[in-house]
Design an enzyme around this catalytic site. Structure first.
Site, PDB file in Angstrom:
ATOM      1  N   GLY A 215       0.826  -1.217   0.000  1.00 54.45           N
ATOM      2  CA  GLY A 215       0.000   0.000   0.000  1.00 54.45           C
ATOM      3  C   GLY A 215       0.849   1.252   0.000  1.00 54.45           C
ATOM      4  N   ASN A 216       0.221   2.376   0.231  1.00 52.64           N
ATOM      5  CA  ASN A 216       0.955   3.643   0.296  1.00 52.64           C
ATOM      6  C   ASN A 216       0.333   4.522   1.374  1.00 52.64           C
ATOM      7  OD1 ASN A 216      -1.112   5.497  -1.007  1.00 52.64           O
ATOM      8  ND2 ASN A 216      -0.900   3.902  -2.564  1.00 52.64           N
ATOM      9  N   ARG A 217       0.934   5.676   1.612  1.00 55.08           N
ATOM     10  CA  ARG A 217       0.550   6.479   2.768  1.00 55.08           C
ATOM     11  C   ARG A 217      -0.538   7.506   2.471  1.00 55.08           C
ATOM     12  NH1 ARG A 217       5.371   9.341   4.670  1.00 55.08           N
ATOM     13  NH2 ARG A 217       3.959  10.083   6.269  1.00 55.08           N
TER      14      ARG A 217
END
Ligand code: CTP
Length: 406
Positions: A215-217
């Site tokens: 995932g990412n932030r």
């Protein structure tokens, strides 16, 4: 955070000006209610206000430093910076003197310059003795302010400071806050009425096995702010949400997408029915080539584990390529490049690659861009020219982007 404009959950930067009257103690309640509703509140007391309530009280309740002096922070052009970045200004209490100054456009203190430098809606809560409220000067000043679109809340009829009673008592903090937030939500004209806007927000998650993902932030805050701001301006908004970490906005149709492929499917299906597309979601560029049906076990993999990844489709480039005539497509670019001109060059290369009409370029890093309330962006057009520079809350930035589309 539900009683924000249009029930959006968006954070507003609110300046609360406090002027010198006994009711200054009630301004603390106004600040507190705004902070508890999740807003970023900056108190600007006049010298007179500080004779009634001390600066430490305002700092503690607002959770922000309190500036009082026009000649502090000159290097940051403090006297206009606060006004320029405000989404809403409340003056509570507004004395007869401060109302007269506001009507005349005087800027002899930090509150005066802040208000003059701002285009945000202004809401005032007068408080004074009945005779002063009814004085023709005050009556004329209030009429001037109302004609300029300033919202006047109260005053109420009731017990005043001395033994007297009558019109002039400041409205209660909750009433002031409710009126101010309503003014903020209707401040923008319905200039997107009849327009259909499709926004993606959040970050995709690419499954590795039933319990893990890549995932990412991205929190989704900027995309949600755009969806909420477009809805507040009258647009029919569809939000495609990928794992938002912020509340979904109200008054907006929300669809969900988990992975990049989901997002592509939903966006492609929805795109033809929309006039504007804003791709604020952070889409994973790669996904695991295969997804394990059961949890990957350490014992089976050993000290190192290699994941094979395959490239995801570029959703934005696909939408730009297939767009119907007249549809406007906006992309985002999140870059870690520190150098300003190199950052813009990356943006120019990206818009050329993606084929969209506008690209919102912002810098991200360990402590920048993600989950924070503020943003600092440059918008490039298809020719690579900077058409908007916007700094402020993500709500304020959202409105600047929408202004461009209007
Ligand atoms: N985007 C997309 N599909 C992808 C990757 C990105 O639609 N597979 C969109 C994003 O929603 C955003 C824009 O493209 O609007 C730019 O995303 P960004 O992550 O900055 O760029 P990348 O295409 O990933 O390029 P790079 O990795 O080289 O920065």
């Amino acid at each position: 955070m539900t009683d924000t404009p249009a029930g959006t959950g968006a954070t507003l930067r609110v300046v609360v000006g406090v002027t010198g009257g006994i009711a200054a103690y009630k301004a603390v309640g106004v600040v507190r209610a705004l902070v508890l509703a999740g807003h970023d509140v900056h108190v600007v007391p006049t010298a007179g206000a500080l004779r009634f309530v001390g600066r430490p009280t305002f700092e503690a309740i607002s959770r922000n430093p309190v500036e009082t002096d026009l000649y502090e922070g000159v290097a940051e052009v403090r006297h206009v910076a606060l006004g320029q970045s405000a989404d809403l200004i409340i003056v509570a209490p507004a004395t007869a003197n401060s109302i007269a100054k506001l009507a005349a456009g005087l800027a002899d203190d930090l509150l005066g310059t802040t208000i003059l430098a701002s285009t945000a809606p202004v809401v005032i809560a007068p408080a004074m003795h009945t005779e002063m409220w009814q004085n023709p000067s005050t009556v004329a000043n209030i009429a001037t302010l109302a004609a300029r679109g300033i919202t006047v809340v109260g005053p109420e009829v009731g017990q005043l400071t001395g033994t007297d009673a009558g019109a002039g008592r400041m409205s209660e903090p909750d009433a002031i806050v409710a009126a101010a937030l309503a003014a903020a939500s209707t401040a923008n004209t319905a200039d997107l009425a009849g327009r259909r806007v499709l926004v993606s927000a959040g970050g995709t998650r690419e499954p590795i096995d039933p319990v893990r993902f890549l995932g990412n932030r991205s929190s989704g805050l900027q995309g949600v702010a755009i969806a909420a701001a477009a809805a507040a301006r009258g647009a029919d908004v569809t939000l495609v949400a990928a794992h938002l970490e912020v509340p979904e906005p109200q008054g907006v149709r929300v669809l969900h997408a988990a992975t990049a492929l989901d997002l592509q499917r939903v966006m492609t299906a929805e795109a033809p029915a929309h006039d504007v597309i804003v791709m604020a979601a952070a889409v994973a560029d790669y996904r695991p080539a295969s997804v394990d049906e059961s949890k990957i076990k350490k014992d089976a993999t050993g000290h190192t584990l290699t994941l094979e990844l395959v490239q995801n489709p570029d959703v934005l480039a696909g939408l730009s390529l297939d767009r119907p005539a007249g549809q406007v497509v906006v992309g985002f670019a999140a870059e870690t490049e520190r150098d300003d001109s190199a950052l813009l060059e990356l943006g120019r290369a990206k818009i050329a690659r993606k084929g969209c009409d506008y690209l919102v370029v912002n810098r991200v890093g360990w402590s920048e861009g993600f989950t924070v309330a503020d943003n600092d962006v440059r918008v490039l057009d298809a020719a690579g020219a900077i058409v908007v520079e916007a700094v402020g809350t993500k709500t304020a930035v959202a409105h600047r982007i929408l202004d461009l589309l209007v």
